[in-house]
Motif scaffolding. Structure first.
Motif, PDB file in Angstrom:
ATOM      1  N   PRO A 295       0.768  -1.360  -0.274  1.00  0.00           N
ATOM      2  CA  PRO A 295       0.069  -0.199   0.148  1.00  0.00           C
ATOM      3  C   PRO A 295       0.967   1.318   0.030  1.00  0.00           C
ATOM      4  CG  PRO A 295      -0.869  -1.457   1.567  1.00  0.00           C
ATOM      5  CD  PRO A 295       0.446  -2.130   1.155  1.00  0.00           C
ATOM      6  N   ALA A 296       2.035   1.293   0.821  1.00  0.00           N
ATOM      7  CA  ALA A 296       2.706   2.430   0.716  1.00  0.00           C
ATOM      8  C   ALA A 296       3.754   2.645  -0.580  1.00  0.00           C
ATOM      9  CB  ALA A 296       4.266   2.258   1.702  1.00  0.00           C
TER      10      ALA A 296
ATOM     11  N   ALA B  34       1.414   6.625  -7.054  1.00  0.00           N
ATOM     12  CA  ALA B  34       0.365   7.098  -7.859  1.00  0.00           C
ATOM     13  C   ALA B  34       0.794   8.730  -7.718  1.00  0.00           C
ATOM     14  CB  ALA B  34      -0.906   7.245  -6.937  1.00  0.00           C
ATOM     15  N   GLY B  35       1.487   9.254  -6.898  1.00  0.00           N
ATOM     16  CA  GLY B  35       1.955  10.396  -6.817  1.00  0.00           C
ATOM     17  C   GLY B  35       3.116  10.766  -7.891  1.00  0.00           C
TER      18      GLY B  35
ATOM     19  N   ALA C 272       1.838   1.700  -3.531  1.00  0.00           N
ATOM     20  CA  ALA C 272       0.855   2.352  -4.180  1.00  0.00           C
ATOM     21  C   ALA C 272       0.641   3.795  -4.158  1.00  0.00           C
ATOM     22  CB  ALA C 272      -0.246   1.284  -3.969  1.00  0.00           C
ATOM     23  N   ILE C 273       0.702   4.301  -2.936  1.00  0.00           N
ATOM     24  CA  ILE C 273       0.442   5.615  -2.634  1.00  0.00           C
ATOM     25  C   ILE C 273       1.661   6.417  -3.191  1.00  0.00           C
ATOM     26  CG2 ILE C 273       0.289   7.365  -0.912  1.00  0.00           C
ATOM     27  CD1 ILE C 273      -1.341   5.184   0.624  1.00  0.00           C
ATOM     28  N   LEU C 274       2.776   6.002  -2.917  1.00  0.00           N
ATOM     29  CA  LEU C 274       3.954   6.965  -3.345  1.00  0.00           C
ATOM     30  C   LEU C 274       3.972   6.706  -5.306  1.00  0.00           C
ATOM     31  CD1 LEU C 274       6.806   5.633  -0.998  1.00  0.00           C
ATOM     32  CD2 LEU C 274       5.614   7.982  -1.274  1.00  0.00           C
TER      33      LEU C 274
END
Length: 65
Positions: free
Chosen positions: A21-22, A28-29, A24-26
């Motif tokens: 998840p970490a 996406a940015g 994926a979040i990074l």
């Protein structure tokens, strides 16, 4: 970040959130920069070839002793 332990269904204790998840979040940015730089067709080709390359390497690795 608070030091929190999480119990999982398998009984493994985790002190930190899972990395997927970490990432994926990074991702996406960070995905905006290549999207602005390259065209949609190029990105489609890259994301089509990348998994095929990984699968081929995994197949080769499975066949080697």
């Amino acid at each position: 970040m608070p030091d929190v332990t999480h119990d999982t269904p398998t009984g493994i204790q985790r002190r930190h959130p899972p990395p997927a998840p970490a990432a994926a979040i990074l991702g996406a940015g960070d995905g905006r920069r290549p999207a602005d730089r390259f065209g949609g067709r190029t990105l489609q080709r890259v994301f089509a070839v990348a998994p095929l390359t990984v699968a081929a390497l995994m197949g080769v690795h499975a066949l080697l002793p």
